[in-house]
Every structure is written in structure tokens, then in C-alpha cells.
Design an enzyme around this catalytic site. Sequence first.
Site, PDB file in Angstrom:
ATOM      1  CG  HIS A 172      27.714  10.656  -4.515  1.00  0.00           C
ATOM      2  ND1 HIS A 172      27.104  11.588  -5.313  1.00  0.00           N
ATOM      3  CD2 HIS A 172      26.736  10.078  -3.781  1.00  0.00           C
ATOM      4  CE1 HIS A 172      25.812  11.577  -5.058  1.00  0.00           C
ATOM      5  NE2 HIS A 172      25.559  10.671  -4.141  1.00  0.00           N
TER       6      HIS A 172
ATOM      7  CG  ASP B  99      24.904   4.345   1.823  1.00  0.00           C
ATOM      8  OD1 ASP B  99      23.993   4.510   2.639  1.00  0.00           O
ATOM      9  OD2 ASP B  99      24.750   4.423   0.595  1.00  0.00           O
TER      10      ASP B  99
HETATM   11  N1  CMC Z   1      35.605   1.737  -5.385  1.00  0.00           N
HETATM   12  C1  CMC Z   1      36.562   1.660  -6.347  1.00  0.00           C
HETATM   13  N2  CMC Z   1      36.557   2.396  -7.469  1.00  0.00           N
HETATM   14  C2  CMC Z   1      35.557   3.245  -7.637  1.00  0.00           C
HETATM   15  C3  CMC Z   1      34.518   3.391  -6.685  1.00  0.00           C
HETATM   16  C4  CMC Z   1      34.593   2.598  -5.526  1.00  0.00           C
HETATM   17  N3  CMC Z   1      33.634   2.684  -4.582  1.00  0.00           N
HETATM   18  N4  CMC Z   1      33.639   4.312  -7.121  1.00  0.00           N
HETATM   19  C5  CMC Z   1      34.100   4.727  -8.306  1.00  0.00           C
HETATM   20  N5  CMC Z   1      35.250   4.098  -8.619  1.00  0.00           N
HETATM   21  C6  CMC Z   1      36.106   4.328  -9.808  1.00  0.00           C
HETATM   22  C7  CMC Z   1      35.480   3.733 -11.049  1.00  0.00           C
HETATM   23  O1  CMC Z   1      35.880   2.399 -11.239  1.00  0.00           O
HETATM   24  C8  CMC Z   1      35.991   4.671 -12.104  1.00  0.00           C
HETATM   25  O2  CMC Z   1      37.339   4.340 -12.364  1.00  0.00           O
HETATM   26  P1  CMC Z   1      37.953   4.513 -13.874  1.00  0.00           P
HETATM   27  O3  CMC Z   1      37.837   5.967 -14.201  1.00  0.00           O
HETATM   28  O4  CMC Z   1      39.349   4.030 -13.753  1.00  0.00           O
HETATM   29  O5  CMC Z   1      37.102   3.641 -14.761  1.00  0.00           O
HETATM   30  C9  CMC Z   1      36.013   6.032 -11.419  1.00  0.00           C
HETATM   31  O6  CMC Z   1      36.152   5.740 -10.023  1.00  0.00           O
HETATM   32  C10 CMC Z   1      34.769   6.872 -11.652  1.00  0.00           C
HETATM   33  O7  CMC Z   1      33.659   6.133 -11.178  1.00  0.00           O
HETATM   34  P2  CMC Z   1      32.296   5.933 -11.957  1.00  0.00           P
HETATM   35  O8  CMC Z   1      31.945   4.475 -11.915  1.00  0.00           O
HETATM   36  O9  CMC Z   1      32.342   6.626 -13.273  1.00  0.00           O
HETATM   37  O10 CMC Z   1      31.343   6.740 -11.002  1.00  0.00           O
HETATM   38  P3  CMC Z   1      29.772   6.744 -11.051  1.00  0.00           P
HETATM   39  O11 CMC Z   1      29.374   8.142 -10.853  1.00  0.00           O
HETATM   40  O12 CMC Z   1      29.268   6.066 -12.286  1.00  0.00           O
HETATM   41  O13 CMC Z   1      29.374   5.838  -9.799  1.00  0.00           O
HETATM   42  C11 CMC Z   1      28.842   5.164  -7.608  1.00  0.00           C
HETATM   43  C12 CMC Z   1      29.028   6.342  -8.572  1.00  0.00           C
HETATM   44  C13 CMC Z   1      28.301   5.684  -6.291  1.00  0.00           C
HETATM   45  C14 CMC Z   1      27.834   4.180  -8.202  1.00  0.00           C
HETATM   46  C15 CMC Z   1      30.211   4.459  -7.400  1.00  0.00           C
HETATM   47  O14 CMC Z   1      31.115   5.374  -6.835  1.00  0.00           O
HETATM   48  C16 CMC Z   1      30.088   3.213  -6.528  1.00  0.00           C
HETATM   49  O15 CMC Z   1      29.753   2.141  -7.037  1.00  0.00           O
HETATM   50  N6  CMC Z   1      30.372   3.338  -5.198  1.00  0.00           N
HETATM   51  C17 CMC Z   1      30.209   2.209  -4.300  1.00  0.00           C
HETATM   52  C18 CMC Z   1      28.752   2.018  -3.943  1.00  0.00           C
HETATM   53  C19 CMC Z   1      28.250   3.071  -2.985  1.00  0.00           C
HETATM   54  O16 CMC Z   1      28.860   3.376  -1.977  1.00  0.00           O
HETATM   55  N7  CMC Z   1      27.040   3.632  -3.296  1.00  0.00           N
HETATM   56  C20 CMC Z   1      26.379   4.615  -2.466  1.00  0.00           C
HETATM   57  C21 CMC Z   1      26.302   5.956  -3.114  1.00  0.00           C
HETATM   58  S1  CMC Z   1      25.781   7.247  -1.976  1.00  0.00           S
HETATM   59  C22 CMC Z   1      24.193   6.809  -1.468  1.00  0.00           C
HETATM   60  C23 CMC Z   1      23.214   6.568  -2.553  1.00  0.00           C
HETATM   61  O17 CMC Z   1      23.263   7.137  -3.637  1.00  0.00           O
HETATM   62  O18 CMC Z   1      22.306   5.770  -2.321  1.00  0.00           O
END
Ligand code: CMC
Length: 435
Positions: free
Chosen positions: A311, A369
Site C-alpha cells: 500500500h 483487498d
Molecule cells: N508485490 C510485489 N512487490 C511489490 C508489491 C506487491 N504487491 N507492492 C509493492 N511492491 C514492491 C515494488 O516493486 C517496490 O519494489 P522496489 O523498491 O524494489 O522497486 C516496492 O515494493 C515499493 O512499492 P511501490 O511500487 O513504490 O509502492 P506504491 O506505493 O507505488 O504502490 C500499490 C502501492 C498498492 C499500487 C502496490 O503495492 C501494488 O501494486 N499492490 C498490489 C495491488 C493491490 O493490492 N492494490 C490494492 C491497494 S489497497 C486498496 C485500494 O487502494 O484500492
Amino acid sequence: MSSTSPKTATLSLEGTNRSATLPIIEGTIGPPVADIRKLYNELGIFTFDPGYGGTAACDSKITYIDGDAGVLLYRGYPIEQLAEKSDFIEVCYLLLNGELPTEAQLKEFSHGVTTHTMLHEQLRSFFNGFRRDAHPMAVLCGVVGALSAFYHDSLDINDPKQREISAFRLIAKVPTIAAWAYKYSIGQPFVYPRNDLGYAANFLYMLNAVPAEEYKVNPILCRAMDRILVLHADHEQNASTSTVRLAGSTGANPFACIAAGIAALWGPAHGGANEAVLKMLAEIEHPKNIPDFIEKVKDKNSNVKLMGFGHRVYKNFDPRAKIMQATCHEVLGELGIKDEPMLDMAMELERIALSDDYFIQRKLYPNVDFYSGIILKAMGIPTHMFTVLFAVARTVGWVSQWKEMIEDPAQRIGRPRQIYTGAPQRDYVAVAERG
Ligand code: CMC
């Protein structure tokens, strides 16, 4: 601001004698914020923050998240207390009005929502324009946007009475539209709302009833649905809410703004994740495949994410996920489902992920989720309706945030800047002269 906390921050441009003094603003809780509004005028520079991870786009009194502590408050009330002691319609009142209602206020509010559940009859034929196999989020987005073509008497955003009516209309009609989108997709007749039922019960009724037989709402499922609605009702400035605020900042009507929010919610990184979790679990197929799947998630070249994990704000357990997990066990128990392979697999996936360095270092925990899809599946809700359900719940959050923005005298159009990295100015070359 306490007497010890700094009241300003200074930003100086290296190699020059120019600097700007930025006021520090503090909310009631949460980290202080440097006010950069005059930065461009004073120093001629903008700030760069793609994804807005370090930018407060507004001030708001509605929802507070402490991502490190795993805290979520609606109008100051912890989500755990609201999920246990309140219900969705009361939470709607709270989010919209700022305080818990008295008995009389709640009755009046509930009546206001209930008496707006029906759709303009002409909207029925609107559904027929969609393909039967359309994703219900596409239908929801289209029909909610179309409300602005049907309710001309509540489009004046400067009239508080019209704002109130459009709020009631949206909260009341979105479940009807959502249920009809589902009925349309499975070829069953539309079921009209019943105003003797509560919000969650009426929604379940419109989703599941058929004219051929009597339908009784299961109170256990009704309570679980209500709790799911409460947990998803608002989440401060997430992508869809920011979309609603940005659209609303132009003066667009509320129905158009909420349709924009629905479109933003649909993505798998946001509200589409609940649907994506079940697809992921189905693809993993068996707990023995989890270690291979985790390896794929950790491989940067695979583009595979552990859906329902991670998140932007929570760097600890999402408090909603904890309640969801407990609700999941409750619902399965009450329904007498002793063996749910999806739940077993999700728990094993969670266990392995939470002990893996990749997830520990990045502070990736289950989000709301991760378990919601399993509950919805057990309740008989089809996978392609999961995100629709999220939209039904979030409508009140979007409307509350939109209303707060419109009522803020300091509100101005949302208009981010950019770093331009394209070609500098150049002269047009006639086609015959291009090399
Ligand atoms: N699986 C694997 N790696 C992950 C995940 C994941 N679900 N989430 C983040 N990471 C990694 C990401 O690749 C990055 O790694 P590195 O630093 O090596 O490049 C690190 O963790 C930081 O992540 P980020 O992409 O900078 O985080 P963000 O804040 O931009 O993204 C997110 C947040 C929710 C989009 C992401 O965690 C994600 O895609 N999660 C899966 C989808 C999901 O479950 N979404 C629902 C969110 S809660 C309900 C809602 O908001 O609707």
C-alpha cells in the site's frame, strides 16, 4: 502547532544567495507539511513529485490514516469501533456531516437515502445499449455518468440543497445501478429496490432476488455486507478520490465526478485488486505452487505482483485487512463452509510472504483487498462484481470529499505542473525537406 515545533522551513538555492521561507502547517494529527504555494514566485522553481507520495493536495477533516501505525479513522473514530458497533448508513451520515447522528437525525437521513433508491424509468432502456458480456464496472461508470442527463434539478453545485439531493441520489442509486448491471450481465430481470429493507439488505435483495420465488435476506450475509461497506467507505486522498476532487475542482457536476472516480477505481492497482486476488489464487491453484509464485513476484522482470499486498500509505498491517480476515472466518463459519481452499491458500501465501525478506524489507503487508474477495465469493457474489461493490461503498467517501472541496472557500482548480523533457522550441520543416 506546539511551541517547540518549527514554524518555517528554509529552502536555499545552492550557489546563489536566494532562499525561500516556507511556512509549516500542522493538522490536528499527522506529520507537518511545508507550504510551497509561493515557491515558484519566490525562487522560480517547482517541486517534482510523481505519484504525489510527498504532497498534500488539500486539507480535509474526513479521514485520517497513520500508515506506520496501521491506524484508520473516519472523522476521528477508529475503523475497528465503527466496523463493530456502527452500520453503513450511520457511517455515511458521519462521513458526510462530520458527527455521529442523533436518533432523529439518523432516521431522517436514512429516510432521505431510502426514498432515492429508484432510478428514472427511462434509465432501464439505457442498460440495453451495453453488451451482455460487458464488465459491470463499464456499465456502472456509464450509467452513473448518465445520471447527469436525468437529474437536471440537482446539478447546480453552488446550491447547498441541490448538493444535498445529489448526495442522497448517488448514495441511494449506485447500489441499484450496480445490481442492475449484474442482472443485465446474467440475463435476469431487474429487481426494483425495497424501501422496507436496510441499505445492505436491499442491495443483496436486488442482486439475488428473482420474480419467480420469494427471497429472504440472510442476516449473517447482510451483516457481513454491511461491514464490507463500512470498511471501504472512505480512504482519504487515494487515486479515485483524488480523481473525483480533480474533476470536481473544474466545477463539473457531481454525477460526472463520481463516474470519473469509478473509472479510476477500476484499475488493478486500486479497487480492481480484489478481483485480481481471486484470479491470482485461481492461477496458483495449489499451495505447493506458492514458493514458485513468490519467486516470480520477487523477480523484477516478471511484472507479477502479489495482489492484495502493499500500500502507498500503510507500511504496517492495513487495519481493514485484519477486520476482513476475521470477518472471512466468521462468514465461512456461519455458512458452514469448513473447507475453503482459496482461504487456506491465501493464509499460506500471507504466512510465507510475511516471513520473506523481500516483503519484510519493503514493508509489504496484506491490504483490504487480500481477504475481501474470499468473503464475497463465499457470499455468492461473482468475481466481476467485486470492484463494483467497492464502488458502491466508496460512493459516500467520494461524495463527502467532493462536498468538502466545493464548500471550501479556498478551493481552486486542480492543475499540477510538469518537468518538460521534450524537444526545445524548433522551426517547422516542410514534408519534402525532411530527411
Ligand atoms: N508485490 C510485489 N512487490 C511489490 C508489491 C506487491 N504487491 N507492492 C509493492 N511492491 C514492491 C515494488 O516493486 C517496490 O519494489 P522496489 O523498491 O524494489 O522497486 C516496492 O515494493 C515499493 O512499492 P511501490 O511500487 O513504490 O509502492 P506504491 O506505493 O507505488 O504502490 C500499490 C502501492 C498498492 C499500487 C502496490 O503495492 C501494488 O501494486 N499492490 C498490489 C495491488 C493491490 O493490492 N492494490 C490494492 C491497494 S489497497 C486498496 C485500494 O487502494 O484500492
